[in-house]
Design a protein around this motif. Structure first.
Motif, mmCIF file in Angstrom:
data_model
loop_
_atom_site.group_PDB
_atom_site.id
_atom_site.type_symbol
_atom_site.label_atom_id
_atom_site.label_comp_id
_atom_site.label_asym_id
_atom_site.label_seq_id
_atom_site.Cartn_x
_atom_site.Cartn_y
_atom_site.Cartn_z
ATOM 1 N N UNK A 34 0.839 -1.186 0.000
ATOM 2 C CA UNK A 34 0.000 0.000 0.000
ATOM 3 C C UNK A 34 0.879 1.242 0.000
ATOM 4 N N UNK A 35 0.584 2.148 -0.911
ATOM 5 C CA UNK A 35 1.320 3.407 -0.989
ATOM 6 C C UNK A 35 0.797 4.321 0.114
ATOM 7 N N UNK A 76 2.273 15.416 -6.417
ATOM 8 C CA UNK A 76 2.778 14.381 -5.517
ATOM 9 C C UNK A 76 2.151 13.017 -5.796
ATOM 10 N N UNK A 77 0.850 13.009 -6.087
ATOM 11 C CA UNK A 77 0.174 11.746 -6.380
ATOM 12 C C UNK A 77 0.618 11.171 -7.727
ATOM 13 N N UNK A 78 0.922 12.037 -8.682
ATOM 14 C CA UNK A 78 1.486 11.564 -9.954
ATOM 15 C C UNK A 78 2.848 10.933 -9.713
ATOM 16 N N UNK A 79 3.664 11.557 -8.872
ATOM 17 C CA UNK A 79 4.999 11.022 -8.563
ATOM 18 C C UNK A 79 4.900 9.660 -7.886
ATOM 19 N N UNK A 80 3.815 9.434 -7.136
ATOM 20 C CA UNK A 80 3.595 8.143 -6.475
ATOM 21 C C UNK A 80 2.869 7.153 -7.390
ATOM 22 N N UNK A 81 2.622 7.559 -8.633
ATOM 23 C CA UNK A 81 1.946 6.727 -9.638
ATOM 24 C C UNK A 81 0.515 6.378 -9.235
ATOM 25 N N UNK A 104 -6.626 0.994 -3.032
ATOM 26 C CA UNK A 104 -7.933 1.160 -2.413
ATOM 27 C C UNK A 104 -8.567 -0.189 -2.085
ATOM 28 N N UNK A 105 -8.441 -1.141 -2.991
ATOM 29 C CA UNK A 105 -8.994 -2.482 -2.732
ATOM 30 C C UNK A 105 -8.368 -3.121 -1.494
#
Length: 153
Positions: A34-35, A76-81, A104-105
């Motif tokens: 999980x990120x 930041x979310x783009x950098x975390x893919x 999310x799952x």
């Protein structure tokens, strides 16, 4: 000596919702795949998950965050893919990635197991009613122009 508090079901509900959310976060097991996300990133990702293809401006409006904070969070979310942005100029849309859906799952599975273990003695209809009530509350907040700091009267 503190003054005795009067019963206030609305304040009690707010206090309980905030505390239960905190306890769920604390008791969600750390998953290796999980990120980790900040509170603002979680808020933005929830909107992106619920409204794929929304624009950064829509995210700012729905989250009640400043547009500049949304832009920083999206980078930041783009950098975390966790999301992708497509389009050009004013026609930018934001979409969750497969990694975000998997993230999310896994989290929803952990939350489900946690709450099922704590609430297995409750009537499922009571849980469904609680879900409906909280969803309705969330929808009313989403349409609320009378939040603190708003210019509406």
């Amino acid at each position: 000596m503190p003054l005795p508090q009067r019963p206030d079901p609305y304040a009690d509900l707010a206090d309980l919702v905030l505390n239960v959310a905190r306890l769920i976060r604390l008791r969600t097991p750390a998953e290796p795949h999980v990120v980790p996300l900040t509170a603002t990133e979680r808020q933005v990702m929830r909107i992106v998950d619920l409204h794929p293809g929304c624009s950064p401006s829509e995210i700012a409006e729905r989250s009640h965050l400043q547009r500049t904070n949304v832009s920083t969070t999206l980078r930041g979310l783009e950098a975390k893919a966790m999301l992708t942005r497509s389009g050009n100029g004013r026609a930018v849309t934001v979409h969750p990635t497969d990694l975000a859906r998997t993230n999310l799952d896994v989290l929803r599975g952990s939350w489900s197991a946690l709450l099922a273990g704590l609430l297995d003695d409750l009537d499922p209809a009571a849980i469904a009613q609680c879900n409906r009530t909280l969803a309705q509350l969330e929808q009313r907040f989403a349409g609320d122009d009378h939040r603190p700091g708003s210019s509406a009267t």
